[in-house]
Write a protein that holds these residues in place. Sequence first.
Motif, PDB file in Angstrom:
ATOM      1  N   UNK A  24      49.123  52.104   5.019  1.00 26.92           N
ATOM      2  CA  UNK A  24      49.198  52.160   3.547  1.00 26.92           C
ATOM      3  C   UNK A  24      48.441  53.359   2.958  1.00 26.92           C
ATOM      4  N   UNK A  25      47.344  53.751   3.589  1.00 32.74           N
ATOM      5  CA  UNK A  25      46.592  54.908   3.106  1.00 32.74           C
ATOM      6  C   UNK A  25      47.417  56.169   3.294  1.00 32.74           C
ATOM      7  N   UNK A  26      48.102  56.301   4.429  1.00 33.20           N
ATOM      8  CA  UNK A  26      48.974  57.447   4.676  1.00 33.20           C
ATOM      9  C   UNK A  26      50.108  57.508   3.660  1.00 33.20           C
ATOM     10  N   UNK A  27      50.688  56.364   3.337  1.00 31.93           N
ATOM     11  CA  UNK A  27      51.755  56.312   2.332  1.00 31.93           C
ATOM     12  C   UNK A  27      51.232  56.758   0.966  1.00 31.93           C
ATOM     13  N   UNK A  28      50.049  56.277   0.588  1.00 28.48           N
ATOM     14  CA  UNK A  28      49.460  56.666  -0.699  1.00 28.48           C
ATOM     15  C   UNK A  28      49.189  58.167  -0.741  1.00 28.48           C
ATOM     16  N   UNK A  29      48.670  58.738   0.363  1.00 29.01           N
ATOM     17  CA  UNK A  29      48.407  60.177   0.417  1.00 29.01           C
ATOM     18  C   UNK A  29      49.703  60.974   0.307  1.00 29.01           C
ATOM     19  N   UNK A  30      50.757  60.490   0.946  1.00 35.64           N
ATOM     20  CA  UNK A  30      52.055  61.171   0.891  1.00 35.64           C
ATOM     21  C   UNK A  30      52.597  61.171  -0.536  1.00 35.64           C
ATOM     22  N   UNK A  31      52.532  60.024  -1.193  1.00 33.81           N
ATOM     23  CA  UNK A  31      53.000  59.931  -2.583  1.00 33.81           C
ATOM     24  C   UNK A  31      52.161  60.831  -3.483  1.00 33.81           C
ATOM     25  N   UNK A  34      53.074  64.515  -4.002  1.00 33.04           N
ATOM     26  CA  UNK A  34      54.154  64.886  -4.918  1.00 33.04           C
ATOM     27  C   UNK A  34      53.708  64.934  -6.380  1.00 33.04           C
ATOM     28  N   UNK A  35      52.485  64.522  -6.649  1.00 36.46           N
ATOM     29  CA  UNK A  35      51.970  64.493  -8.021  1.00 36.46           C
ATOM     30  C   UNK A  35      51.274  65.819  -8.311  1.00 36.46           C
ATOM     31  N   UNK A  36      51.712  66.480  -9.374  1.00 32.08           N
ATOM     32  CA  UNK A  36      51.146  67.783  -9.734  1.00 32.08           C
ATOM     33  C   UNK A  36      50.032  67.604 -10.764  1.00 32.08           C
ATOM     34  N   UNK A  37      48.890  67.181 -10.270  1.00 33.18           N
ATOM     35  CA  UNK A  37      47.719  66.972 -11.124  1.00 33.18           C
ATOM     36  C   UNK A  37      46.495  67.363 -10.315  1.00 33.18           C
ATOM     37  N   UNK A  38      45.600  68.135 -10.888  1.00 34.08           N
ATOM     38  CA  UNK A  38      44.446  68.640 -10.138  1.00 34.08           C
ATOM     39  C   UNK A  38      43.532  67.510  -9.654  1.00 34.08           C
ATOM     40  N   UNK A  39      43.352  66.479 -10.463  1.00 35.73           N
ATOM     41  CA  UNK A  39      42.493  65.361 -10.050  1.00 35.73           C
ATOM     42  C   UNK A  39      43.104  64.575  -8.894  1.00 35.73           C
ATOM     43  N   UNK A  40      44.419  64.422  -8.911  1.00 39.99           N
ATOM     44  CA  UNK A  40      45.095  63.715  -7.817  1.00 39.99           C
ATOM     45  C   UNK A  40      44.996  64.534  -6.534  1.00 39.99           C
ATOM     46  N   UNK A  41      45.159  65.857  -6.657  1.00 39.53           N
ATOM     47  CA  UNK A  41      45.041  66.726  -5.479  1.00 39.53           C
ATOM     48  C   UNK A  41      43.633  66.653  -4.890  1.00 39.53           C
ATOM     49  N   UNK A  42      42.614  66.629  -5.747  1.00 40.43           N
ATOM     50  CA  UNK A  42      41.240  66.528  -5.275  1.00 40.43           C
ATOM     51  C   UNK A  42      41.013  65.184  -4.575  1.00 40.43           C
ATOM     52  N   UNK A  43      41.513  64.108  -5.164  1.00 37.61           N
ATOM     53  CA  UNK A  43      41.370  62.778  -4.569  1.00 37.61           C
ATOM     54  C   UNK A  43      42.080  62.728  -3.215  1.00 37.61           C
ATOM     55  N   UNK A  44      43.228  63.384  -3.115  1.00 43.69           N
ATOM     56  CA  UNK A  44      43.980  63.384  -1.857  1.00 43.69           C
ATOM     57  C   UNK A  44      43.176  64.076  -0.756  1.00 43.69           C
ATOM     58  N   UNK A  45      42.445  65.126  -1.093  1.00 47.67           N
ATOM     59  CA  UNK A  45      41.614  65.813  -0.102  1.00 47.67           C
ATOM     60  C   UNK A  45      40.547  64.866   0.462  1.00 47.67           C
ATOM     61  N   UNK A  46      39.928  64.073  -0.414  1.00 46.45           N
ATOM     62  CA  UNK A  46      38.936  63.102   0.048  1.00 46.45           C
ATOM     63  C   UNK A  46      39.595  62.000   0.870  1.00 46.45           C
ATOM     64  N   UNK A  47      40.780  61.608   0.479  1.00 48.81           N
ATOM     65  CA  UNK A  47      41.487  60.525   1.168  1.00 48.81           C
ATOM     66  C   UNK A  47      41.840  60.901   2.603  1.00 48.81           C
ATOM     67  N   UNK A  48      41.872  62.194   2.919  1.00 49.67           N
ATOM     68  CA  UNK A  48      42.147  62.617   4.292  1.00 49.67           C
ATOM     69  C   UNK A  48      41.106  62.084   5.270  1.00 49.67           C
ATOM     70  N   UNK A  49      39.930  61.733   4.775  1.00 47.43           N
ATOM     71  CA  UNK A  49      38.858  61.249   5.630  1.00 47.43           C
ATOM     72  C   UNK A  49      38.787  59.719   5.687  1.00 47.43           C
ATOM     73  N   UNK A  50      39.660  59.047   4.958  1.00 46.50           N
ATOM     74  CA  UNK A  50      39.652  57.579   4.886  1.00 46.50           C
ATOM     75  C   UNK A  50      40.598  57.017   5.943  1.00 46.50           C
TER      76      UNK A  50
END
Length: 102
Positions: A24-31, A34-50
Amino acid sequence: MASAILEGSENVDTKIELKIGEVPILIAKTIAGFVDDSEVKEAREYADFVRQVELGVYRLGHRLERDLEALDRSVIAKIEKWGLGLVVKVRKERELVMVFLS
């Protein structure tokens, strides 16, 4: 989860227990990719370690609630034995929130 951490867990009312694994974490990161928002991109970078998330929300019985300070020390000691460390602890009146990371 509560029974593994809290002594007197029969005095605990479980409100939520949730465990999210890698898929589920991989699915959330994949979704999020596709979101063009700087805060979402930053959160996705942190999520790579989860790798896994576990969440528990409990209401303590009166016996456990009376001594929150001793209770939180006990919880921290047990969770640290599992290789996790306390990163956030917030206490307000009768509420206690703790976040642990490996």
